[in-house]
Write a protein that holds these residues in place. Structure first.
Motif, PDB file in Angstrom:
ATOM      1  N   ASP A 105      41.038   6.685  77.564  1.00  0.00           N
ATOM      2  CA  ASP A 105      41.445   7.361  76.572  1.00  0.00           C
ATOM      3  C   ASP A 105      40.039   7.545  75.452  1.00  0.00           C
ATOM      4  N   GLU A 106      39.531   6.378  75.094  1.00  0.00           N
ATOM      5  CA  GLU A 106      38.300   6.723  74.159  1.00  0.00           C
ATOM      6  C   GLU A 106      37.207   7.321  74.897  1.00  0.00           C
ATOM      7  N   LEU A 107      37.037   7.167  76.309  1.00  0.00           N
ATOM      8  CA  LEU A 107      36.007   8.035  76.969  1.00  0.00           C
ATOM      9  C   LEU A 107      36.352   9.335  76.813  1.00  0.00           C
ATOM     10  N   ASN A 108      37.530   9.628  77.053  1.00  0.00           N
ATOM     11  CA  ASN A 108      37.937  11.158  76.959  1.00  0.00           C
ATOM     12  C   ASN A 108      37.639  11.644  75.552  1.00  0.00           C
ATOM     13  N   GLU A 109      37.959  10.950  74.773  1.00  0.00           N
ATOM     14  CA  GLU A 109      37.539  11.374  73.079  1.00  0.00           C
ATOM     15  C   GLU A 109      35.968  11.706  73.031  1.00  0.00           C
ATOM     16  N   ASP A 110      35.367  10.582  73.542  1.00  0.00           N
ATOM     17  CA  ASP A 110      33.949  10.789  73.427  1.00  0.00           C
ATOM     18  C   ASP A 110      33.364  11.889  74.275  1.00  0.00           C
ATOM     19  N   LEU A 111      33.734  12.407  75.384  1.00  0.00           N
ATOM     20  CA  LEU A 111      33.490  13.605  76.225  1.00  0.00           C
ATOM     21  C   LEU A 111      33.834  14.783  75.338  1.00  0.00           C
ATOM     22  N   GLU A 112      34.825  15.066  74.817  1.00  0.00           N
ATOM     23  CA  GLU A 112      35.410  15.994  73.738  1.00  0.00           C
ATOM     24  C   GLU A 112      34.320  16.025  72.683  1.00  0.00           C
ATOM     25  N   GLY A 113      33.907  14.919  72.308  1.00  0.00           N
ATOM     26  CA  GLY A 113      32.931  15.025  71.100  1.00  0.00           C
ATOM     27  C   GLY A 113      31.571  15.514  71.658  1.00  0.00           C
ATOM     28  N   LEU A 114      31.296  15.081  73.028  1.00  0.00           N
ATOM     29  CA  LEU A 114      30.014  15.680  73.524  1.00  0.00           C
ATOM     30  C   LEU A 114      30.171  17.201  73.693  1.00  0.00           C
ATOM     31  N   ALA A 115      31.111  17.663  74.353  1.00  0.00           N
ATOM     32  CA  ALA A 115      31.394  18.905  74.382  1.00  0.00           C
ATOM     33  C   ALA A 115      31.215  19.813  72.963  1.00  0.00           C
ATOM     34  N   ASP A 116      32.037  19.204  72.210  1.00  0.00           N
ATOM     35  CA  ASP A 116      31.915  19.909  70.743  1.00  0.00           C
ATOM     36  C   ASP A 116      30.522  19.953  70.310  1.00  0.00           C
ATOM     37  N   ALA A 117      29.607  18.901  70.598  1.00  0.00           N
ATOM     38  CA  ALA A 117      28.366  18.628  69.853  1.00  0.00           C
ATOM     39  C   ALA A 117      27.454  19.895  70.527  1.00  0.00           C
ATOM     40  N   LEU A 118      27.706  20.056  71.810  1.00  0.00           N
ATOM     41  CA  LEU A 118      27.069  21.163  72.496  1.00  0.00           C
ATOM     42  C   LEU A 118      27.395  22.381  71.955  1.00  0.00           C
ATOM     43  N   ARG A 119      28.662  22.646  71.844  1.00  0.00           N
ATOM     44  CA  ARG A 119      29.151  23.920  71.466  1.00  0.00           C
ATOM     45  C   ARG A 119      28.582  24.392  69.902  1.00  0.00           C
ATOM     46  N   GLY A 120      28.327  23.241  69.118  1.00  0.00           N
ATOM     47  CA  GLY A 120      27.786  23.460  67.762  1.00  0.00           C
ATOM     48  C   GLY A 120      26.300  23.676  67.884  1.00  0.00           C
ATOM     49  N   LEU A 121      25.804  23.504  69.173  1.00  0.00           N
ATOM     50  CA  LEU A 121      24.426  23.878  69.197  1.00  0.00           C
ATOM     51  C   LEU A 121      24.018  25.166  69.920  1.00  0.00           C
ATOM     52  N   GLY A 122      25.395  25.828  69.918  1.00  0.00           N
ATOM     53  CA  GLY A 122      25.258  27.175  70.383  1.00  0.00           C
ATOM     54  C   GLY A 122      25.189  27.193  72.071  1.00  0.00           C
ATOM     55  N   VAL A 123      25.466  26.198  72.803  1.00  0.00           N
ATOM     56  CA  VAL A 123      25.632  26.127  74.278  1.00  0.00           C
ATOM     57  C   VAL A 123      27.108  26.410  74.639  1.00  0.00           C
ATOM     58  N   THR A 124      27.111  27.129  75.802  1.00  0.00           N
ATOM     59  CA  THR A 124      28.467  27.376  76.338  1.00  0.00           C
ATOM     60  C   THR A 124      29.025  26.363  77.373  1.00  0.00           C
ATOM     61  N   VAL A 125      29.978  25.752  77.135  1.00  0.00           N
ATOM     62  CA  VAL A 125      30.350  24.508  77.873  1.00  0.00           C
ATOM     63  C   VAL A 125      31.504  24.779  78.664  1.00  0.00           C
ATOM     64  N   HIS A 126      31.467  24.381  79.954  1.00  0.00           N
ATOM     65  CA  HIS A 126      32.214  24.716  81.027  1.00  0.00           C
ATOM     66  C   HIS A 126      32.778  23.087  81.312  1.00  0.00           C
ATOM     67  N   ARG A 127      34.020  23.134  81.973  1.00  0.00           N
ATOM     68  CA  ARG A 127      34.724  21.940  82.409  1.00  0.00           C
ATOM     69  C   ARG A 127      35.346  21.749  84.031  1.00  0.00           C
ATOM     70  N   PRO A 128      35.079  20.792  84.550  1.00  0.00           N
ATOM     71  CA  PRO A 128      35.824  20.964  85.778  1.00  0.00           C
ATOM     72  C   PRO A 128      37.340  20.927  85.932  1.00  0.00           C
ATOM     73  N   LEU A 129      37.837  21.013  86.982  1.00  0.00           N
ATOM     74  CA  LEU A 129      39.238  20.966  87.189  1.00  0.00           C
ATOM     75  C   LEU A 129      39.588  19.637  87.005  1.00  0.00           C
TER      76      LEU A 129
END
Length: 383
Positions: A75-99
């Protein structure tokens, strides 16, 4: 946008961030222990057992051992992955996720073996993006045999936009497929039980091509590939033939048991981040002329404490596994202030991002991501 990624540092426009959904266990068997040999040997001093042989025929469970992963860590890893995705979006990067991995998908099965399945977390490992081409590489761990299937919708879309899409030959992965020379001769120490002769299988074909994309460092038109076994050598030979005339492939030997990106990363043209001077000395001559930043020794108190039965899958240097967003901006684990200070002293903008359980799940920010669109091209950085 169209697929375009030649290097590790040019401005990042699109990236895939991995998923840990329904990560429930590690399965100890031959391919797993070979892949994580150095970490099992060096970072788990209380464990001396070697899980061999562990090849199970179809519908047989004898000899397979699954080590549960605590739900709160996932659960904490998934929280951190969402934080990573949010950080990248905040830098203007388009973020995709796998199935996501469905909870009911517990095993993968081939004619030769069965293994538990893990989610598509360390995406860098099994897909190599070279310019406008997606290359699915031949996996080294049985439980990850079909991992790139979780990326198929995204690969389909890039293909429709003009990308090339190639799959390297898939190994049968019987015991006889694996070159055992590294674990028999490596000086890292390791499990006390010697590996015996491989168990026979009707599907044996001898040593096979097994090679992860994360064994490659991408430098424009040049690729530096780590080779530690004959399995890797076969994979690099395939790459050389396939890429002839488009890319140059340079081998380094036994820089680690497999991946290169916790040993060395290129931060921008002319500058490397390396684990040690010894790593830099093992690189091709043209790269040894680049400037280098040697990663500081990690502080022990920057890692969580785990129970004795937890399996540690990375070295303390895992936070070297940073992700560059452009030649001046780097995502760094917020738990590694020593590395952040060193990079800031080199005039980088450091973006701290939380990643707590990197030693339990075998990867950092570079491992967890697959950059599909960067602005760089097939430049010659080594001549």
């Amino acid at each position: 946008m169209r697929l375009n990624s030649y290097d590790e540092w040019s401005p990042l426009r699109e990236v895939v961030v991995g998923s840990a959904e329904n990560y429930v266990s590690h399965e100890r068997e031959l391919s797993f222990d070979l892949f994580f040999h150095d970490n099992l040997a060096q970072d788990n001093p209380s464990r001396s057992e070697w899980f061999y042989p562990r090849l199970s025929a179809r519908r047989e469970d004898a000899g397979r051992r699954r080590l549960p992963v605590a739900r709160r860590y996932v659960d904490e890893l998934n929280e951190d992955l969402e934080g990573l995705a949010d950080a990248l979006r905040g830098l203007g990067v388009t973020v995709h996720r796998p199935l996501p991995l469905a909870a009911e998908t517990a095993e993968v099965t081939t004619p030769a073996w069965s293994a538990s399945v893990v989610p598509p977390l360390n995406l860098r490992d099994n897909t190599l993006v070279l310019g406008d081409e997606i290359i699915e590489t031949p996996p080294m761990i049985r439980s990850r045999y079909f991992e790139t299937q979780f990326l198929k919708p995204l690969f389909q879309e890039y293909f429709r936009r003009g990308a090339r899409w190639t799959t390297m030959p898939r190994p049968l992965m019987t015991d006889a497929s694996f070159d055992l020379s590294y674990v028999r001769t490596a000086t890292a120490g390791g499990p006390t039980e010697p590996i015996g002769d491989p168990r026979s299988s009707p599907y044996d074909v001898g040593l096979e091509m097994m090679f992860d994309a994360a064994q490659c460092l991408r430098l424009g038109r040049d690729i530096v590939a780590n080779v530690s076994t004959e399995n890797h050598e076969l994979g690099v030979t395939w790459l050389e033939r396939h890429l002839a005339g488009r890319f140059r492939v340079h081998r380094v030997h036994r820089l680690s048991d497999s991946h290169i990106d916790s040993m060395v990363l290129a931060l921008r043209p002319g500058l490397l981040l390396v684990r040690s001077e010894a790593v830099a000395d093992a690189l091709p001559p043209a790269l040894r002329r680049w400037d280098r930043i040697v990663a500081p020794t990690p502080e022990r108190n920057s890692f969580p404490s785990y129970d004795d039965d937890a399996l540690i899958l990375t070295s303390p240097f895992i936070d070297l596994n940073v992700l560059s967003v452009d030649p001046d901006t780097v995502l760094v684990n917020e738990a590694s202030p020593e590395l952040a200070r060193v990079l800031e002293a080199a005039k980088f903008t450091v973006v701290p991002v939380r990643h707590r359980h990197r030693r339990l799940f075998g990867g950092g920010f570079h491992c967890f991501t697959l950059d599909t669109v960067r602005e760089g091209g097939p430049e010659d950085y080594l001549s």
